[in-house]
Design a protein around this motif. Structure first.
Motif, PDB file in Angstrom:
ATOM      1  N   ARG A  83       3.523   5.795  18.113  1.00 61.30           N
ATOM      2  CA  ARG A  83       2.992   4.674  17.282  1.00 61.30           C
ATOM      3  C   ARG A  83       1.907   5.226  16.709  1.00 61.30           C
ATOM      4  O   ARG A  83       1.684   4.907  15.406  1.00 61.30           O
ATOM      5  CB  ARG A  83       2.691   3.660  18.300  1.00 61.30           C
ATOM      6  N   ALA A 142     -11.961  -1.297   4.056  1.00 62.14           N
ATOM      7  CA  ALA A 142     -10.676  -1.056   3.404  1.00 62.14           C
ATOM      8  C   ALA A 142      -9.850  -2.304   3.077  1.00 62.14           C
ATOM      9  O   ALA A 142      -9.506  -2.224   2.060  1.00 62.14           O
ATOM     10  CB  ALA A 142     -10.029  -0.173   4.334  1.00 62.14           C
ATOM     11  N   SER A 198     -14.899   2.036   7.115  1.00 62.13           N
ATOM     12  CA  SER A 198     -14.413   1.074   8.329  1.00 62.13           C
ATOM     13  C   SER A 198     -13.387   0.503   7.917  1.00 62.13           C
ATOM     14  O   SER A 198     -13.008   0.291   6.415  1.00 62.13           O
ATOM     15  CB  SER A 198     -15.758   0.298   8.513  1.00 62.13           C
ATOM     16  N   MET A 199     -12.393  -0.055   8.722  1.00 63.94           N
ATOM     17  CA  MET A 199     -11.407  -0.967   8.293  1.00 63.94           C
ATOM     18  C   MET A 199     -11.638  -2.104   7.561  1.00 63.94           C
ATOM     19  O   MET A 199     -10.906  -2.463   6.594  1.00 63.94           O
ATOM     20  CB  MET A 199     -10.575  -1.240   9.569  1.00 63.94           C
ATOM     21  N   PHE A 219       1.665   6.777   8.120  1.00 64.75           N
ATOM     22  CA  PHE A 219       1.640   5.660   7.346  1.00 64.75           C
ATOM     23  C   PHE A 219       0.423   5.823   6.515  1.00 64.75           C
ATOM     24  O   PHE A 219       0.501   6.021   5.024  1.00 64.75           O
ATOM     25  CB  PHE A 219       1.748   4.443   7.826  1.00 64.75           C
ATOM     26  N   ARG A 243      -9.656   8.859  12.127  1.00 68.40           N
ATOM     27  CA  ARG A 243      -8.705   8.512  12.827  1.00 68.40           C
ATOM     28  C   ARG A 243      -7.624   9.515  13.261  1.00 68.40           C
ATOM     29  O   ARG A 243      -7.197   9.548  14.501  1.00 68.40           O
ATOM     30  CB  ARG A 243      -7.710   7.470  12.252  1.00 68.40           C
TER      31      ARG A 243
HETATM   32  C1  HEM Z   1     -10.448   2.539   5.837  1.00 73.26           C
HETATM   33  C2  HEM Z   1      -9.205   2.324   5.872  1.00 73.26           C
HETATM   34  C3  HEM Z   1      -8.277   1.965   6.922  1.00 73.26           C
HETATM   35  C4  HEM Z   1      -8.214   1.976   8.165  1.00 73.26           C
HETATM   36  C5  HEM Z   1      -9.342   2.543   9.029  1.00 73.26           C
HETATM   37  C6  HEM Z   1      -7.010   1.505   8.747  1.00 73.26           C
HETATM   38  C7  HEM Z   1      -6.629   1.367   9.999  1.00 73.26           C
HETATM   39  C8  HEM Z   1      -5.615   0.912  10.657  1.00 73.26           C
HETATM   40  C9  HEM Z   1      -5.408   0.629  11.971  1.00 73.26           C
HETATM   41  C10 HEM Z   1      -6.150   0.903  12.983  1.00 73.26           C
HETATM   42  C11 HEM Z   1      -4.127   0.099  12.171  1.00 73.26           C
HETATM   43  C12 HEM Z   1      -3.503  -0.134  13.218  1.00 73.26           C
HETATM   44  C13 HEM Z   1      -3.517  -1.900  13.630  1.00 73.26           C
HETATM   45  C14 HEM Z   1      -2.653  -1.899  14.765  1.00 73.26           C
HETATM   46  O1  HEM Z   1      -2.450  -1.079  15.436  1.00 73.26           O
HETATM   47  O2  HEM Z   1      -2.025  -2.997  14.980  1.00 73.26           O
HETATM   48  C15 HEM Z   1      -3.581   0.058  10.704  1.00 73.26           C
HETATM   49  C16 HEM Z   1      -2.346  -0.476  10.528  1.00 73.26           C
HETATM   50  C17 HEM Z   1      -1.809  -0.729   8.910  1.00 73.26           C
HETATM   51  N1  HEM Z   1      -2.549  -0.368   7.948  1.00 73.26           N
HETATM   52 FE1  HEM Z   1      -4.640   0.554   7.890  1.00 73.26          FE
HETATM   53  N2  HEM Z   1      -6.129   1.418   7.724  1.00 73.26           N
HETATM   54  C18 HEM Z   1      -6.936   1.467   6.599  1.00 73.26           C
HETATM   55  C19 HEM Z   1      -6.513   1.267   5.308  1.00 73.26           C
HETATM   56  C20 HEM Z   1      -5.300   0.602   4.869  1.00 73.26           C
HETATM   57  C21 HEM Z   1      -4.879   0.373   3.773  1.00 73.26           C
HETATM   58  C22 HEM Z   1      -5.458   0.908   2.261  1.00 73.26           C
HETATM   59  C23 HEM Z   1      -3.534  -0.186   3.489  1.00 73.26           C
HETATM   60  C24 HEM Z   1      -2.768  -0.363   2.387  1.00 73.26           C
HETATM   61  C25 HEM Z   1      -1.947  -1.196   2.293  1.00 73.26           C
HETATM   62  C26 HEM Z   1      -2.991  -0.053   5.013  1.00 73.26           C
HETATM   63  C27 HEM Z   1      -2.103  -0.485   5.599  1.00 73.26           C
HETATM   64  C28 HEM Z   1      -1.701  -0.725   7.000  1.00 73.26           C
HETATM   65  C29 HEM Z   1      -0.550  -1.361   7.331  1.00 73.26           C
HETATM   66  C30 HEM Z   1       0.511  -1.963   6.694  1.00 73.26           C
HETATM   67  C31 HEM Z   1      -0.640  -1.449   9.009  1.00 73.26           C
HETATM   68  C32 HEM Z   1       0.360  -1.776   9.800  1.00 73.26           C
HETATM   69  C33 HEM Z   1       1.269  -0.904  10.147  1.00 73.26           C
HETATM   70  C34 HEM Z   1       0.818   0.089  11.424  1.00 73.26           C
HETATM   71  O3  HEM Z   1       0.533  -0.498  12.495  1.00 73.26           O
HETATM   72  O4  HEM Z   1       0.962   1.230  11.417  1.00 73.26           O
HETATM   73  N3  HEM Z   1      -4.210   0.563   5.791  1.00 73.26           N
HETATM   74  N4  HEM Z   1      -4.556   0.468   9.905  1.00 73.26           N
END
Ligand code: HEM
Lengths: 538, 345
Positions: A183, A32, A28-29, A190, A105
């Motif tokens: 998006r 993370a 789950s997020m 990413f 995802r």
């Molecule tokens: C289980 C792991 C993860 C899940 C389910 C997850 C899920 C998501 C989701 C749903 C978003 C979109 C948010 C939006 O639309 O506003 C997002 C964005 C983002 N995540 Fe994750 N994430 C995970 C792990 C990580 C990790 C480890 C990083 C490391 C730094 C990360 C960095 C980011 C960043 C910088 C964004 C913003 C940029 C974007 O919207 O693409 N995430 N993530």
């Protein structure tokens, strides 16, 4: 038997259920997020306490300054944070969590990307952006084609049209359109790239290695684990696997501003890498500079530090001559340098080769590249050699050099001096070419100085993977943060004498600009179907 | 490379006048803020009854195409929240404040450019210059906001306060004489990596201000709703824009700064590879850059997580800025790694 096997199945089933729940939690997020935070917190001690891999000398100093705290910290891996099991555990969990969430995802986001815009919701008026128009004397079909044309003119490409009801000429038509699906794709890229970076880093830390070495002008260094002053291998590195190369330092050059600030360092090298290394003298010339490392087959070398190595010529009472450059440690920016020259083999009768313990010799030295004009010459005025000199303190006695206690080669074991094992004979300041006769007839001459450089040599097989991931990460991030995903729904219903057009828009909360876009769309559609405005509030 | 000392002195003079201009602007903003009319509170409260069609930060010319009449626009949330500047004195003060801010920005820009010309290199070669550049970017963000939304100008106090503090520290603790680059910094990557880092730091600075304003406003609203006594610092809040708008602004500013920061960290890693043949070594400076990156990534996530949007997510921004400050001051001044950047002896 039966009963117990049923129980087994039940227990297994429960375990499987718990396992699945655990997995769900892990990917789950929120998890993370927590792991991400943990990783940041775990990195703090690594930036607070001295780290062995970066600077072992600082760890030793920390041990001296905090004798009670240091062993405890050490047991908790406080000086090897980034190689610690707990750091690895967080890293691994994050990795699993990220991979798991990527898989789910991909399912959630890639499918709609392929399937296209979703169905039109039942109650459009509930959506945040909503407008109604009425046309006269046009069927829904005709209106729909005008609306489609208008939308296409506004660059809406993925439009799905559905016809509901069979009633000829009076069917209800819905249109749904979507933009900015990139998006989600950017977001996926990413997160996927993040996994790639993690893999690259892991590969580098398991199969990579690095070491530090010091080379004096005229000296040579060959790549082998035991020739490093310090060496930190990755967990899966085998000693034999280290690629061979040899480097010799011809000349080191440093230039400074009048105020002593360094302007440039460069080291003229010869090197040989690959199979020929070690079999003959290094051949390929290279100039090693800051920001200009030497890349060889399987390893890179860069310049970290430099200093002076005074050359002393000691002639003992039997006439045996000892001469070698000894690297001294710079103590300030004007390169006042300190070091010791220890000669445990001095004053042995060459005829008997018997070791006479009490006539070993050691010198403590304070070297200055540019001495002032009046004594005591213990301050350096400028980092380059202008008026060099060395202040020597001569000792004779038992240096204890082979007593098995490891110790810094840049300072003398003071306990030997206080215990009387080593006796101070006196001190003298020498300029190049000057010599000093000691009381037993032996003599020391300050020949001059050479320069030394210290280098870090490293090998990282994961860096291209990490770089690729990093570039993809930035691109994915840009796409994901700067595209707005927005949906548009249109419902066309026959009315008496015309068509009622309901228009609704949906987007993420952050897309205030969509309201303006929606206005433009509404205007364009109204023009296209030449509708009368209808009161929104009904 | 010779240094043009007289030009370097000119740069220093401009730096001093920058602080003076910003301080004047800040004082005017402060007075204007303190004595602005109170009617804004009621107006803000009215406007938080959400209109059907949400109008947010981006300026939209009212009305659609000229041929088609549109229903009257609901009042703008940010506009309603601005104080009604009834008195002439206030209007004059506000005008002076804005003029002084623009002037300060021009002076800061001149100071940076003359510094660069005097030493014949990009003007971000040590910490003093880094902070000057970051503050320049922070103020630029603010100027963009007041050009688009002049009615927000009374918030300038909150932007200029941290800027003046940072510049004060830069001019005293961090100050470095004009000099050529030390060998370690003599690389094209200095231009790329440090400019990206300083620019994103400046945007983060502005984002931090937005976050604090949001937290003030949000805290104030919550206290009013619960009928609690409003104490300092929440007493500052009634004249701030509506909480949701501030929250959105905070997010947008960070959505801009975060990719730039990511890029800066990666460019730094590439530079490290070019200079040291290894791209990451957990040097204290690298470690803290990573920590900041993680904290800001956590913010972006938290904001998208149910139950975290708003106050909790925005607190992460404050934490993120704290890590940036640790990196800027503690790491540069107290600990030194391979990064020979500080230029502070
Ligand atoms: C289980 C792991 C993860 C899940 C389910 C997850 C899920 C998501 C989701 C749903 C978003 C979109 C948010 C939006 O639309 O506003 C997002 C964005 C983002 N995540 Fe994750 N994430 C995970 C792990 C990580 C990790 C480890 C990083 C490391 C730094 C990360 C960095 C980011 C960043 C910088 C964004 C913003 C940029 C974007 O919207 O693409 N995430 N993530």
């Amino acid at each position: 038997m039966r009963v117990s096997s049923v129980m087994h199945v039940k227990i297994l089933g429960r375990l499987a259920l718990q396992g699945r729940q655990l997995w769900g939690q892990l990917v789950s997020m929120r998890t993370a997020l927590v792991l991400l935070f943990l990783l940041a917190i775990a990195a703090i001690p690594g930036a607070t306490f001295p780290q062995r891999a970066l600077n072992p000398a600082k760890v030793t100093r920390y041990y001296n300054d905090h004798p009670t705290l240091a062993p405890i910290l050490d047991r908790l891996w406080g000086f090897d944070v980034f190689a610690s099991p707990w750091f690895a555990a967080i890293y691994l969990l994050l990795f699993i969590s990220l991979t798991g969430c990527l898989i789910s995802r991909i399912r959630v986001h890639l499918l709609p990307l392929i399937l296209g815009p979703p169905k039109v919701p039942a109650q459009l008026s509930k959506l945040p952006l909503y407008a109604v128009l009425d046309t006269s004397a046009q069927t829904p079909e005709a209106t729909a084609s005008s609306v489609l044309a208008a939308l296409r003119r506004l660059h809406w490409r993925r439009i799905r049209q559905r016809i509901h009801g069979e009633a000829e000429g009076a069917a209800e038509i819905t249109l749904s359109a979507e933009r900015g699906q990139l998006r989600e794709l950017g977001n996926l890229v990413f997160h996927f790239a993040l996994v790639v970076v993690l893999i690259g880093v892991a590969v580098g830390s398991l199969w990579g290695w690095k070491g530090g070495a010091l080379i004096v002008e005229g000296g040579q260094f060959c790549n082998a684990v035991q020739s490093y002053d310090q060496f930190s291998p990755g967990r899966l590195v085998k000693d034999e696997g280290i690629t061979p190369f040899c480097v010799s330092l011809r000349k080191f050059h440093a230039s400074y501003l009048p105020n002593g600030q360094p302007v440039n360092y460069s080291a003229q090298l010869r090197y040989t890498d690959g199979a020929a290394a070690g079999q003959r003298e290094p051949r390929h010339p290279y100039t090693l500079e800051v920001n200009h490392p030497l890349r060889m087959d399987g390893a890179g070398m860069f310049l970290i530090n430099h200093g002076y190595a005074p050359v002393l010529r000691y002639t003992d009472r039997y006439g045996t001559v000892f001469e070698s450059p000894t690297p001294f440690l710079p103590r300030d920016s004007a390169l006042r340098s300190e070091g010791v020259v220890v000669l445990p083999d001095a004053n042995q009768d060459p005829a008997t080769r018997k070791r006479t313990r009490n006539s070993e010799v050691a010198f403590e030295g304070l070297y200055v590249p540019t001495a002032g004009s009046i004594p005591p010459f213990v301050r350096s005025l400028y980092p380059a050699r202008g008026n060099e000199g060395i202040t020597l303190l001569a000792y004779r006695g038992n240096t204890g050099l082979d007593s098995g206690v490891p110790r810094s080669v840049y300072s003398l074991d003071q306990s030997r001096v206080s215990s009387g094992d080593l006796k101070l004979l006196g001190s003298k300041f020498l300029r190049p070419g000057q010599s000093w006769k000691l009381d037993d007839g032996s003599q020391v001459e300050f020949v001059g100085s050479k320069q030394w450089m210290s280098v870090e040599v490293s090998h990282d097989p994961g860096r291209l993977t990490a770089l690729t991931g990093a570039v993809a990460m930035v691109l994915g991030l840009l796409v994901s943060l700067f595209t707005r995903r927005r949906r548009l729904f249109v419902r066309l219903r026959p009315t008496t004498g015309g068509t009622r057009v309901e228009l609704a828009g949906l987007t993420r909360a952050d897309s205030e600009a969509f309201a303006a876009e929606f206005d433009r769309i509404e205007g364009a559609i109204r023009n296209a179907v030449s509708a009368e405005p209808t009161d929104n509030k009904e | 490379m010779p240094i043009d000392q007289s030009l370097a002195d000119v740069s220093n003079t401009f730096f001093l006048w920058t602080i003076v201009a910003y301080t004047v602007a800040m004082s005017c903003y402060a007075i204007e803020y303190a004595f602005g009319t109170r009617g804004a509170v009621a107006a803000a409260a009215r406007s938080s009854a959400a209109p059907v069609r949400q109008r947010e930060l981006v300026g939209v010319a009212p009305g659609g195409p000229a041929t088609t009449p549109t229903p009257p626009e609901p009042p703008d949330e940010l506009e309603t929240a601005a104080p009604g500047l009834r008195s002439d004195a206030n209007r004059v003060l506000g005008g002076i404040a804005v003029a002084a801010t623009f002037l300060g920005f021009a002076l800061a820009l001149t100071s940076l450019v003359t510094r660069g010309v005097s030493v014949g290199r990009v003007p971000w070669g040590n910490m003093y210059e880094f902070v000057c550049l970051a503050c320049l970017v922070g103020v630029l963000c603010w100027l963009i906001v007041i050009i688009r939304r002049p009615q927000l100008r009374h918030l300038g106090l909150f932007v200029l306060l941290p800027v003046v503090l940072l510049l004060g520290l830069a001019g005293t603790v961090l100050y470095a004489e004009a000099a050529p680059l030390v060998p370690a910094l003599n690389s094209v990557w200095l231009k790329i990596h440090v400019s990206a880092a300083a620019t994103s730091s400046g945007i983060f600075l502005f984002g931090f201000v937005c976050a604090v304003l949001y937290l003030l406003r949000q805290g104030y609203d919550a206290r009013i709703a619960e009928g609690r006594v409003v104490k300092f610092p929440f007493t500052l809040a009634p004249r701030l824009p509506v909480a949701e708008s501030l929250e959105r602004l905070t997010f947008r500013v960070h959505a801009l700064a975060f990719p730039l920061w990511t890029f800066a960290v990666i460019a730094g890693a590439i530079w490290a590879e070019a200079a040291w043949t290894r791209y990451w070594g957990w040097d204290p400076k690298e470690t803290w850059a990573f920590i900041s990156w993680v904290v800001y990534a956590a913010y972006l996530h938290a904001r998208a997580t149910a139950g975290w949007w708003g106050k909790r997510a925005t607190f992460i921004v404050v934490l993120g800025w704290a890590t940036m400050m640790v990196n800027l001051f503690v790491i540069n001044l107290v600990q030194t790694g391979l990064h020979s950047y500080a230029g502070v002896n």
